[in-house]
Design an enzyme around this catalytic site. Structure first.
Site: not given
Length: 565
Positions: A106-109, A125, A229-230, A284
């Site tokens: 899985l890929l995200n941000d 990610q 976060r972030d 976020e």
């Protein structure tokens, strides 16, 4: 008496038996692959959790030992992830050919998007072992132009006591000729999965190999939950500023602000965003940058009011004008950044010629039920986009470097005497541009990635494909992906068109399982994953009656494969 790293590892059954290290309330917790391999006589153990395969040590462990354990776990994780990192599925017909997608998992941000030492650097990610949101790694790609990417060694792994349940999202900065990665360390404690959050930094002089320096902010500020976060870090000419997406204890989203002289020691300066009131339960992925002397702040609020009735998911994107003040940041004038289905966690980078480039996650939190799972991968990133500040808003256009993927220019003439027509483009990877006339009444629809042709005259057969409808009666542009093979997410999104518009420029970038619409020279964008059959290579046009004007000509290019891994 403190135990040495070597003796601790031996007592835990060897380096290959280490899974995770945690620290909670001064106690060290070690999670193991096989609990049975622990030599309990050689350790002073206060508790054993058999369900989690964790032991809690009764004796102290110094920072050098924790760092040594982290490096051993990092080695283990890189070895375990190596087969997933090197292998792309060869049989999956949903795999994009020129967008970034994960080899497996899985890929995200997108993370750490920056230009450094002659190359763009981009991280994302990644959970390598399944299509699940679990302990995130940072994949690292570099590129000379933002289009052709190559993989380099994994940037960061969830290896240390402060990030062992995920190296969460963050940004990059160049400080003293080194590349600094700021990110959120995520850990979960016990069967209740109690969240612990820290803000961390890693540093590299060559842009490839990173040394973790550990937490620079070790706990949320007063009045803020562990949902913080972030980190985004900028230098304002006098000091460094850090922005963090945060949640107040009353479950209202805000921006937390910190300042620093050296990038390592941070002072909490308070929360920003009260001008937006109740604008979601969590903010976020903040980004902060200037465009034409206007500071802008991108945010992804969760749980904010839906901009249109057909927006049902809680995840949103947008931006505000930002004013940098001595004691914080003031936000005004909230606007949507992308009106489509799959656009989240965007990051920007300054290009060598002082432009601003953006890449976002083409996906949403919580959505994992997609057709590509059968081939063992999930999600992709958007195309790189150049941002401009025009008429009081952000305009997005495909990055100029993408034009290098174009094949020969082709011209498609629409048969305006017919109410339904189609053409087989012979590919799902294309770029097209046209001008869409806005009818005074009635409507017409363009179908992209349509599976089959339709008759030259109107029939009762409805074409498949991702439908873009221009309705003159309601002056709306509607994107409908209800015929997609995807099984999750919204299916309709709508833009209301200004009354004075008579014609609407349209540019579309298509890949195997995605469509990105740039409307009104980039005034609006609509991003969508669209999963369809292998033979869904047709472009179709229909209208509801003969007097509705159609676009007369469409310029288009087949797009060549890019190196994206």
């Amino acid at each position: 008496m403190e135990i040495t790293p070597a003796s601790l590892v031996d007592a835990c059954g060897g380096a290959d038996n280490l899974r995770r290290v945690l620290r909670h309330q001064g106690k060290i917790i070690i999670e193991l692959i096989e609990l049975e391999r622990v030599n309990q006589e050689a350790l002073s153990i206060s508790t054993i959790d058999h369900s989690l395969r964790q032991i809690t040590l009764a004796h102290p462990v110094n920072q050098n030992t924790l760092t040594a354990l982290g490096r051993l776990i990092d080695h283990n994780l890189r070895e375990q992830a190596a087969p997933c990192y090197a292998s792309f599925s060869k049989t999956d017909f949903h795999r994009p050919t020129w967008h970034i997608s994960p080899p497996q998992g899985l890929l995200n941000d997108p993370n750490g998007f920056i230009y450094f030492q002659g190359h763009y650097h981009l991280f994302y990610q990644w959970y390598p072992f399944a299509c699940e949101h679990k302990d995130k790694f940072w994949v690292h790609l570099i590129s000379p132009d933002g289009v052709q990417w190559r993989s380099v060694p994994l940037g960061l792994t969830p290896s240390d006591w402060y990030d062992s349940h995920g190296v969460f999202s963050g940004h990059a900065m160049v400080i003293n000729d080194a590349l600094w990665l700021y990110y959120t360390g995520n850990t979960r404690i016990g069967p209740e999965r109690l969240r612990q959050t820290t803000q961390c930094v890693a540093r590299s002089t060559d842009g490839i190999h990173f040394e973790k320096l550990g937490p620079v902010i070790d706990a949320p500020p007063a009045g803020v939950t562990e949902h913080i976060r972030d980190p985004k870090v900028i230098y304002d000419g006098e000091h460094y500023r850090m922005l963090l997406g945060a949640q107040r204890e009353d479950k209202i989203g805000r921006l937390a602000q910190y300042s620093s002289i050296d990038g390592l020691h941070w002072r909490y300066d308070g929360l920003s965003g009260d001008s937006f009131g109740d604008h979601g339960y969590m903010w976020e992925c903040p980004d902060l940058f200037p465009l034409n002397d206007q500071w802008l702040c991108i945010l992804c609020p969760q749980g904010s009011t839906a901009p249109t009735p057909d927006h049902h998911v809680p995840h949103h994107n947008g931006y505000a004008k930002a004013t940098l003040e001595a004691d914080g940041i003031r936000l005004d004038d909230w606007q949507i950044l992308d009106h489509g289905f799959d656009f989240y966690a965007p990051q920007t980078a300054q290009t060598p010629d002082n432009k601003r480039m953006l890449i976002a996650w083409m996906g949403l939190p919580d959505e994992v039920d997609q057709p590509s799972q059968s081939a063992g991968w999930l999600h992709q990133l958007t195309c790189p986009r150049e941002l401009r500040w025009e008429n009081g808003q952000i305009y997005q256009r495909p990055a100029t470097a993408l034009q290098r993927l174009r094949g020969p220019q082709q011209l498609l003439v629409i048969r305006t005497e017919s109410d339904a027509t189609s053409v087989d483009l012979g590919t799902k990877q294309f770029e097209l541009s046209t001008n869409l006339p806005i009818p005074k009444s009635g409507q017409y629809t363009l179908y992209f990635h349509s599976r089959s042709g339709i008759a030259s005259h109107a029939t009762s057969t409805e074409p498949s494909g991702c439908a873009l409808t221009i309705d003159g009666n309601n002056r709306t542009l509607t994107l409908d992906r209800s015929t997609s093979l995807a099984t999750e997410g919204d299916t309709r999104r709508c833009i209301h068109l200004p009354e004075q518009l008579e014609e609407l420029p349209l540019q579309v970038l298509a890949d195997t399982s995605s469509l990105e619409f740039f409307i009104g020279n980039g005034q609006w964008t609509m991003t969508s994953r669209y999963f369809s059959a292998t033979d869904a290579t047709f472009l179709a046009v229909t209208r509801d009656h003969h007097d509705v004007p159609l676009p007369k000509e469409i310029d288009w290019y087949a797009l060549k494969k890019a190196s994206v891994g």
